[in-house]
Every structure is written in C-alpha cells, then in structure tokens.
Design a protein around this motif. Structure first.
Motif, PDB file in Angstrom:
ATOM      1  N   HIS A   1     -69.265 -36.745  54.742  1.00 61.32           N
ATOM      2  CA  HIS A   1     -69.267 -35.459  54.049  1.00 61.32           C
ATOM      3  C   HIS A   1     -70.704 -34.980  53.872  1.00 61.32           C
ATOM      4  O   HIS A   1     -71.630 -35.770  53.729  1.00 61.32           O
ATOM      5  CB  HIS A   1     -68.534 -35.565  52.707  1.00 61.32           C
ATOM      6  CG  HIS A   1     -67.052 -35.633  52.890  1.00 61.32           C
ATOM      7  ND1 HIS A   1     -66.229 -36.403  52.124  1.00 61.32           N
ATOM      8  CD2 HIS A   1     -66.251 -35.013  53.805  1.00 61.32           C
ATOM      9  CE1 HIS A   1     -64.983 -36.269  52.551  1.00 61.32           C
ATOM     10  NE2 HIS A   1     -64.970 -35.435  53.576  1.00 61.32           N
TER      11      HIS A   1
ATOM     12  N   HIS B   1     -63.254 -30.204  60.716  1.00 63.81           N
ATOM     13  CA  HIS B   1     -63.674 -31.195  59.712  1.00 63.81           C
ATOM     14  C   HIS B   1     -63.181 -32.605  60.085  1.00 63.81           C
ATOM     15  O   HIS B   1     -63.959 -33.553  60.104  1.00 63.81           O
ATOM     16  CB  HIS B   1     -63.122 -30.784  58.339  1.00 63.81           C
ATOM     17  CG  HIS B   1     -63.509 -31.703  57.226  1.00 63.81           C
ATOM     18  ND1 HIS B   1     -64.625 -31.493  56.453  1.00 63.81           N
ATOM     19  CD2 HIS B   1     -62.940 -32.846  56.744  1.00 63.81           C
ATOM     20  CE1 HIS B   1     -64.719 -32.462  55.545  1.00 63.81           C
ATOM     21  NE2 HIS B   1     -63.697 -33.292  55.691  1.00 63.81           N
TER      22      HIS B   1
ATOM     23  N   HIS C   1     -65.207 -36.057  61.327  1.00 70.14           N
ATOM     24  CA  HIS C   1     -65.116 -37.449  60.836  1.00 70.14           C
ATOM     25  C   HIS C   1     -64.921 -38.420  62.003  1.00 70.14           C
ATOM     26  O   HIS C   1     -65.522 -39.482  62.033  1.00 70.14           O
ATOM     27  CB  HIS C   1     -63.954 -37.611  59.855  1.00 70.14           C
ATOM     28  CG  HIS C   1     -64.246 -37.100  58.479  1.00 70.14           C
ATOM     29  ND1 HIS C   1     -65.441 -37.302  57.840  1.00 70.14           N
ATOM     30  CD2 HIS C   1     -63.482 -36.396  57.607  1.00 70.14           C
ATOM     31  CE1 HIS C   1     -65.409 -36.757  56.636  1.00 70.14           C
ATOM     32  NE2 HIS C   1     -64.231 -36.180  56.471  1.00 70.14           N
TER      33      HIS C   1
HETATM   34 ZN   LIG Z   1     -63.480 -35.147  54.850  1.00 73.04          ZN
END
Ligand SMILES: [Zn+2]
Ligand SMILES: [Zn+2]
Length: 180
Positions: free
Chosen positions: A142, A132, A136
């Motif tokens: 998201h 995750h 980014h």
């Molecule tokens: Zn995040």
C-alpha cells in the motif's frame, strides 16, 4: 527483474457483461501487456457463507490457481458477489503473490448504496480495484499517496479519491515486474 507477461481475466458467472472490452483495453493500456479472457467459470460453491450471505475470497483464488497455465500469467477473477475475508466485513478484492487476484463488483455499484446508477463511476471503480489488486500481485505494498491506485481503500470514497493511476514511484516498480 520482470515476472509477468500477460493478464488473463476470469469472469465468474458474469453472464452477458457489457464491460468486457472496455476493461480489457484499459488494462492493456495501463500495464502495456497482453490481456485476454478465460471462458466463464461458475462461482466456487464452497465459498458461500449462509451466515454472512457473502462469499469467501480465498476459494476464488484457489480456483484461479488451477486455471493458470503459465507462471508468467496474472489471473484476475471478477465476480458480482459480495466477498469477505476472515476478520473483515467485506473486501473489494484479494491478491496473492502467487500471481492471482479477484475483485468484487458488488459494492462498486451506486445502487448497492441506494444511489442512482452511474456507469462512468462504476467502470472507473472497477478499473481502480483491478489495477490495485494486480499491483499487489506485482509486489507493490500500500502507498501513502491518497491519489495513487495503491493507496488502501477503506471505503468507496477512498476508491473514488485515489483513481486508477499509479504514483510515479509505484508506476516504476510495477513496470519493472512486467516483461516486454
Ligand atoms: Zn490493497
Ligand atoms: Zn504509489
């Protein structure tokens, strides 16, 4: 255009850590790039907040930035300490578009919640948070898909629900940012 060609993992005071090879291999497979480790680093001392009994995430990013050798390198810091960011009770991880991110293992352990130890779940969560935050770094926001790794986690239940795989859309974007 691709931006990154390697991932470097920085263990912050993890000591003899049994997940070292498993995490390296899993990230190598998911992103299809080289993954290596730095030597162990001490926890940045000024990150500790005595009031909160937690560590600020930002100083870890600053430290990682100084350890980075190459603009094509993604730095992933890992700590067992509990992290926070201003305005938030805790964070699972933190990323900067400058190629650096950090994750905390503290709340990924069932024992933090008074539940029995579960190695399989612990590793799956660790991988989910690592992918995750690296997502980014690769520029992904998201994702509304609750089964995509880029979905926002408010709780560990969300993390367990989404898992460590990208949805097709995010996977395509992630792959475009990785140089091969
Ligand atoms: Zn995040
Ligand atoms: Zn997605």
């Amino acid at each position: 255009m691709c931006k990154y060609n390697q991932i470097t993992i920085c263990p912050f005071d993890l000591g003899d850590w049994k997940w070292r090879d498993a995490l390296q291999n899993a990230l190598k497979e998911i992103f299809d790039i080289e993954v290596s480790y730095t030597v162990e680093e001490p926890i940045p001392a000024y990150s500790y907040s005595g009031n909160r009994e937690q560590f600020a995430g930002e100083p870890f990013l600053e430290k990682l930035f100084t350890l980075r050798n190459d603009p094509k390198e993604i730095m992933l810091g890992i700590t067992k300490e509990d992290l926070y960011a201003p305005g938030l009770n805790f964070i699972f991880g933190l990323a900067s578009p400058a190629g650096i991110c950090v994750i905390s293992l503290k709340r990924l352990d069932n024992r933090f919640w008074g539940l029995p130890k579960n190695d399989e779940l612990y590793f799956k969560r660790m991988l989910t948070e690592a992918v995750h935050e690296i997502g980014h770094v690769l520029g992904l926001p998201h994702c509304p898909d609750p089964h995509c790794v880029m979905h926002f986690s408010n709780s560990l239940a969300d993390t367990d629900e989404k898992g460590y795989r990208f949805c097709a859309k995010c996977e395509k974007k992630a792959k475009e940012s990785v140089c091969r």
